[in-house]
Design a protein around this motif. Structure first.
Motif, PDB file in Angstrom:
ATOM      1  N   GLY A 236       0.773  -1.224   0.000  1.00 27.42           N
ATOM      2  CA  GLY A 236       0.000   0.000   0.000  1.00 27.42           C
ATOM      3  C   GLY A 236       0.811   1.283   0.000  1.00 27.42           C
ATOM      4  N   PHE A 237       0.245   2.297  -0.649  1.00 21.61           N
ATOM      5  CA  PHE A 237       0.813   3.639  -0.720  1.00 21.61           C
ATOM      6  C   PHE A 237      -0.341   4.620  -0.585  1.00 21.61           C
ATOM      7  CE2 PHE A 237       2.077   7.367  -3.333  1.00 21.61           C
ATOM      8  CZ  PHE A 237       3.249   7.720  -2.669  1.00 21.61           C
ATOM      9  N   GLN A 238      -0.174   5.648   0.225  1.00 19.78           N
ATOM     10  CA  GLN A 238      -1.250   6.606   0.451  1.00 19.78           C
ATOM     11  C   GLN A 238      -1.222   7.681  -0.631  1.00 19.78           C
ATOM     12  OE1 GLN A 238      -2.859   4.497   3.438  1.00 19.78           O
ATOM     13  NE2 GLN A 238      -3.699   6.435   2.725  1.00 19.78           N
ATOM     14  N   GLU A 239      -1.724   7.320  -1.798  1.00 18.92           N
ATOM     15  CA  GLU A 239      -1.714   8.235  -2.938  1.00 18.92           C
ATOM     16  C   GLU A 239      -2.766   9.331  -2.762  1.00 18.92           C
ATOM     17  OE1 GLU A 239      -2.178   8.165  -7.835  1.00 18.92           O
ATOM     18  OE2 GLU A 239      -2.392   6.311  -6.674  1.00 18.92           O
ATOM     19  N   ALA A 240      -2.370  10.559  -3.023  1.00 25.37           N
ATOM     20  CA  ALA A 240      -3.326  11.667  -3.004  1.00 25.37           C
ATOM     21  C   ALA A 240      -4.096  11.666  -4.314  1.00 25.37           C
ATOM     22  CB  ALA A 240      -2.590  12.996  -2.816  1.00 25.37           C
ATOM     23  N   THR A 241      -5.400  11.452  -4.230  1.00 21.16           N
ATOM     24  CA  THR A 241      -6.227  11.396  -5.430  1.00 21.16           C
ATOM     25  C   THR A 241      -7.226  12.543  -5.415  1.00 21.16           C
ATOM     26  OG1 THR A 241      -7.669   9.828  -4.266  1.00 21.16           O
ATOM     27  CG2 THR A 241      -6.006   8.920  -5.739  1.00 21.16           C
ATOM     28  N   ASN A 242      -7.591  13.000  -6.599  1.00 21.25           N
ATOM     29  CA  ASN A 242      -8.440  14.176  -6.741  1.00 21.25           C
ATOM     30  C   ASN A 242      -9.637  13.878  -7.623  1.00 21.25           C
ATOM     31  OD1 ASN A 242      -6.520  15.918  -5.306  1.00 21.25           O
ATOM     32  ND2 ASN A 242      -5.223  15.616  -7.116  1.00 21.25           N
ATOM     33  N   SER A 243     -10.482  14.875  -7.819  1.00 23.97           N
ATOM     34  CA  SER A 243     -11.630  14.752  -8.698  1.00 23.97           C
ATOM     35  C   SER A 243     -11.128  14.579 -10.144  1.00 23.97           C
ATOM     36  CB  SER A 243     -12.493  16.006  -8.582  1.00 23.97           C
ATOM     37  OG  SER A 243     -11.741  17.155  -8.902  1.00 23.97           O
ATOM     38  N   PRO A 244     -12.002  14.068 -11.071  1.00 25.07           N
ATOM     39  CA  PRO A 244     -13.441  13.923 -10.907  1.00 25.07           C
ATOM     40  C   PRO A 244     -13.873  12.721 -10.073  1.00 25.07           C
ATOM     41  CG  PRO A 244     -12.790  13.148 -13.063  1.00 25.07           C
ATOM     42  CD  PRO A 244     -11.567  13.742 -12.437  1.00 25.07           C
ATOM     43  N   ALA A 245     -12.995  11.733  -9.888  1.00 25.58           N
ATOM     44  CA  ALA A 245     -13.365  10.616  -9.030  1.00 25.58           C
ATOM     45  C   ALA A 245     -13.293  11.070  -7.574  1.00 25.58           C
ATOM     46  CB  ALA A 245     -12.406   9.449  -9.259  1.00 25.58           C
ATOM     47  N   PRO A 246     -14.168  10.523  -6.705  1.00 25.60           N
ATOM     48  CA  PRO A 246     -14.051  10.850  -5.287  1.00 25.60           C
ATOM     49  C   PRO A 246     -12.642  10.522  -4.791  1.00 25.60           C
ATOM     50  CG  PRO A 246     -16.077   9.650  -5.714  1.00 25.60           C
ATOM     51  CD  PRO A 246     -15.277   9.598  -6.976  1.00 25.60           C
ATOM     52  N   GLY A 247     -12.001  11.480  -4.140  1.00 29.19           N
ATOM     53  CA  GLY A 247     -10.600  11.320  -3.795  1.00 29.19           C
ATOM     54  C   GLY A 247     -10.345  11.237  -2.305  1.00 29.19           C
TER      55      GLY A 247
ATOM     56  N   LEU B  85       8.575  -5.666   1.466  1.00 28.94           N
ATOM     57  CA  LEU B  85       9.304  -6.234   0.320  1.00 28.94           C
ATOM     58  C   LEU B  85       8.361  -6.654  -0.810  1.00 28.94           C
ATOM     59  CD1 LEU B  85      11.965  -8.431   2.183  1.00 28.94           C
ATOM     60  CD2 LEU B  85      12.116  -6.027   1.518  1.00 28.94           C
ATOM     61  N   PRO B  86       7.445  -5.772  -1.228  1.00 25.77           N
ATOM     62  CA  PRO B  86       6.553  -6.096  -2.348  1.00 25.77           C
ATOM     63  C   PRO B  86       7.230  -5.851  -3.688  1.00 25.77           C
ATOM     64  CG  PRO B  86       6.112  -3.883  -1.635  1.00 25.77           C
ATOM     65  CD  PRO B  86       7.218  -4.396  -0.723  1.00 25.77           C
ATOM     66  N   ASP B  87       6.547  -6.215  -4.762  1.00 24.64           N
ATOM     67  CA  ASP B  87       6.996  -5.839  -6.103  1.00 24.64           C
ATOM     68  C   ASP B  87       6.701  -4.365  -6.361  1.00 24.64           C
ATOM     69  OD1 ASP B  87       7.998  -8.314  -7.424  1.00 24.64           O
ATOM     70  OD2 ASP B  87       5.977  -9.021  -6.980  1.00 24.64           O
ATOM     71  N   PHE B  88       5.486  -3.947  -6.016  1.00 24.55           N
ATOM     72  CA  PHE B  88       5.034  -2.577  -6.251  1.00 24.55           C
ATOM     73  C   PHE B  88       4.147  -2.134  -5.087  1.00 24.55           C
ATOM     74  CE2 PHE B  88       5.423  -4.540 -10.476  1.00 24.55           C
ATOM     75  CZ  PHE B  88       6.126  -3.579 -11.199  1.00 24.55           C
ATOM     76  N   VAL B  89       3.799  -0.863  -5.098  1.00 26.45           N
ATOM     77  CA  VAL B  89       2.766  -0.345  -4.213  1.00 26.45           C
ATOM     78  C   VAL B  89       1.744   0.406  -5.057  1.00 26.45           C
ATOM     79  CG1 VAL B  89       4.274  -0.177  -2.191  1.00 26.45           C
ATOM     80  CG2 VAL B  89       4.076   1.781  -3.745  1.00 26.45           C
ATOM     81  N   ALA B  90       0.543   0.570  -4.486  1.00 23.51           N
ATOM     82  CA  ALA B  90      -0.507   1.327  -5.160  1.00 23.51           C
ATOM     83  C   ALA B  90      -1.446   1.887  -4.099  1.00 23.51           C
ATOM     84  CB  ALA B  90      -1.256   0.445  -6.165  1.00 23.51           C
ATOM     85  N   ASP B  91      -2.432   2.641  -4.559  1.00 22.79           N
ATOM     86  CA  ASP B  91      -3.288   3.420  -3.671  1.00 22.79           C
ATOM     87  C   ASP B  91      -4.007   2.544  -2.643  1.00 22.79           C
ATOM     88  OD1 ASP B  91      -4.569   5.565  -2.582  1.00 22.79           O
ATOM     89  OD2 ASP B  91      -5.935   5.884  -4.256  1.00 22.79           O
ATOM     90  N   TYR B  92      -3.712   2.785  -1.387  1.00 23.21           N
ATOM     91  CA  TYR B  92      -4.192   1.961  -0.277  1.00 23.21           C
ATOM     92  C   TYR B  92      -5.564   2.400   0.220  1.00 23.21           C
ATOM     93  CZ  TYR B  92      -3.738  -0.522   4.255  1.00 23.21           C
ATOM     94  OH  TYR B  92      -3.902  -1.342   5.359  1.00 23.21           O
ATOM     95  N   THR B  93      -5.836   3.696   0.186  1.00 17.93           N
ATOM     96  CA  THR B  93      -7.112   4.225   0.668  1.00 17.93           C
ATOM     97  C   THR B  93      -7.860   4.873  -0.492  1.00 17.93           C
ATOM     98  OG1 THR B  93      -6.213   4.624   2.877  1.00 17.93           O
ATOM     99  CG2 THR B  93      -8.230   5.786   2.290  1.00 17.93           C
ATOM    100  N   GLN B  94      -9.052   4.364  -0.761  1.00 15.45           N
ATOM    101  CA  GLN B  94      -9.838   4.860  -1.879  1.00 15.45           C
ATOM    102  C   GLN B  94     -11.275   5.116  -1.435  1.00 15.45           C
ATOM    103  OE1 GLN B  94      -9.336   2.421  -5.476  1.00 15.45           O
ATOM    104  NE2 GLN B  94      -7.398   1.647  -4.671  1.00 15.45           N
ATOM    105  N   VAL B  95     -11.940   5.990  -2.144  1.00 17.13           N
ATOM    106  CA  VAL B  95     -13.366   6.244  -1.910  1.00 17.13           C
ATOM    107  C   VAL B  95     -14.125   5.534  -3.025  1.00 17.13           C
ATOM    108  CG1 VAL B  95     -15.154   7.988  -1.630  1.00 17.13           C
ATOM    109  CG2 VAL B  95     -12.821   8.457  -0.837  1.00 17.13           C
ATOM    110  N   LEU B  96     -14.820   4.455  -2.665  1.00 17.99           N
ATOM    111  CA  LEU B  96     -15.425   3.565  -3.653  1.00 17.99           C
ATOM    112  C   LEU B  96     -16.882   3.272  -3.296  1.00 17.99           C
ATOM    113  CD1 LEU B  96     -12.504   0.972  -3.860  1.00 17.99           C
ATOM    114  CD2 LEU B  96     -13.171   2.536  -5.695  1.00 17.99           C
TER     115      LEU B  96
END
Length: 487
Positions: free
Chosen positions: A269-280, A294-305
């Motif tokens: 997980g990574f706490q990516e700052a996300t913006n509109s138009p999607a709920p961020g 020790l992952p391969d990658f990280v991606a957005d950990y907290t999302q508004v879904l």
């Protein structure tokens, strides 16, 4: 009874007894093991299909999870991902490829009143759903199949059963043009086999596994292998990509049965700052400590879904977990794959050469494999800087994230962040490294290469020797399809 994923997280709450048993088995088994009687490095092989692809280029992401709310406006024209155009990826060619006849094409009643609409459809639709048969929901890019139907097949049973709705929405937000093959049935052998061996599937995303990243699912849950059933065969023999969620603790990712096998792509997980138009979500731009190490990658950990079981609009929640970072990564990869297919004149979906070799992209006298896509993604994922980090107090998840250190970002975020956000250029740079279009501008130093190569080789040793692993003994064949940096 379906396997429940609890409290917005990848892992269900483990009973103490199971945890103690798992630890004991791990200790007794050790890191090496012999093939068990009747087991092999390629169990129950399914021959790669010989088929003639047809129709425009497409991409299919199989989402193995609990359930999905196919009444929700999110998946239809006018929904968040489809403001400018209606879902149109499920073509007659797709229906034919999945064997979906008129009886399996469902048009739901959608008036905005879920309870009334479900009641209207119950006898006509839901009472007739059959295990293991795919259904297309008209007006969407969603095809769904159930193997563990619960009290309401495909749909969430209750408010605690919406996990799969969130993971599917995460894929679609990353790539609205992806065809979602939603497979209901976590930790079900038939469901996993279906996803990993179906000839139309390009990418599989999974967000479940043992708490603490212990590779003992076959002992505790009675599944066939210590990793996901047929994941090895689906990736190594059939040429698919598998994105697996790391644990929602700092546990090491490499021994995890979902994110750890060397053929799988492990996501933390990574706490990516996300913006509109999607709920961020106002992310801190830091590595989430409470996700796998020790992952391969990280991606957005907290999302508004969207995350409701009985609504047709709204129902958005802020939810956290590698459960959602993983389908975001799979959706982003599907966007890359679809763009590459279109650019090179690829026909249809997953294809094979005349010699039966799987090809993610086949066109313009080129063949691009899953290993090449993975390597290009490793090069294109971006490293955040310590200077990007900002203290953010919104929600508890941002409070447990730390800045990524510029001197050694690979130590915490692996190859970097996967995101569809245009400003980070992950999609375009991956296409550039694949030689599809544009100039490859992103670089990673020798330390990143050495660290990540060492990690993959260690995963090889572990999973090629681990008892009951489908990859057991593979290291002795002399065949390693993995494309290492520097090669």
């Amino acid at each position: 009874m379906r396997f429940q994923v609890q409290s917005h997280s990848r892992r269900g709450r483990a009973r103490l007894l199971l945890a103690v048993l798992s630890a004991a088995i791990l200790t007794l088994s050790g890191l090496t093991g012999r093939l068990t009687p009747g087991a092999s490095a390629q169990s129950d092989p399914i021959n790669p299909p010989t088929r003639t692809a047809s129709g425009p280029a497409r991409v299919v992401v199989a989402d193995l999870d609990s359930s999905i709310n196919v009444y929700h406006s999110f998946f239809y024209a006018g929904g968040e991902p489809y403001q400018s155009s209606a879902p149109s990826s499920v073509t007659p060619e797709v229906l034919a490829a999945f064997g979906i006849d008129a009886e399996h094409q469902i048009e739901l009643t959608r008036t905005g009143n879920f309870a009334a609409d479900y009641a209207a459809d119950k006898a006509r639709v839901w009472n007739k759903i059959r295990r293991g048969e795919p259904y297309w929901f008209k007006g969407t890019n969603v095809i769904a199949v159930t193997f563990v139907p619960g009290s309401r097949p495909i749909l969430p049973d209750d408010a605690a059963d919406t996990h799969g709705f969130g993971t599917a929405a995460s894929v679609v937000r990353a790539n609205p043009e992806a065809i979602i093959l939603f497979v209901e049935g976590t930790l079900d052998n038939d469901a996993e086999r279906y996803a990993f061996t179906h000839p139309e599937v390009d990418i599989v995303t999974t967000s479940y596994g043992m708490p603490g990243s212990l590779p003992v699912t076959s002992v505790v849950f009675g599944t066939e292998y210590d990793h996901l059933n047929q994941s090895f065969y689906g990736v190594v023999a059939l040429g698919k990509l598998h994105f697996g969620a790391a644990d929602n603790t700092p546990a090491l990712s490499p021994p995890d049965g979902t994110s750890g096998p060397w053929w799988s792509i492990g996501i933390a997980g990574f706490q990516e700052a996300t913006n509109s138009p999607a709920p961020g979500d106002p992310g801190s731009e830091g590595k989430q400590v409470l996700s796998g190490s020790l992952p391969d990658f990280v991606a957005d950990y907290t999302q508004v879904l969207p995350y409701c079981f009985d609504c047709e609009t709204g129902g958005y929640q802020r939810i956290s977990g590698t459960s959602f970072a993983t389908p975001t990564s799979a959706g982003t990869a599907s966007k890359i794959l679809l763009e590459a297919r279109r650019a090179l004149g690829h026909v249809g979906g997953m294809n094979y050469t005349d010699r039966g070799e799987p090809a993610m992209v086949l066109g313009s006298n080129r063949r691009i494999t899953n290993w090449q896509v993975r390597r290009a993604l490793e090069q294109a994922a971006y490293y955040p800087s310590v200077f990007d980090y900002k203290v953010t107090t919104t929600g508890t998840s941002n409070l447990t994230a730390l800045p990524v250190l510029d001197l050694a970002p690979w130590a915490t975020v692996g190859w970097g962040v996967i995101t569809p956000a245009p400003e980070h250029q992950v999609v375009e740079q991956t296409l550039a490294f694949l030689g599809v279009r544009g100039s490859a501008l992103r670089t990673k130093d020798a330390n990143a290469c050495t660290f990540m190569t060492t990690l993959v080789r260690a995963r090889h040793v572990f999973w090629d020797n681990w008892i009951n692993s489908q990859g057991n003994g593979y290291m002795f064949t002399g065949e390693d399809p993995f494309i290492y940096c520097g090669r």
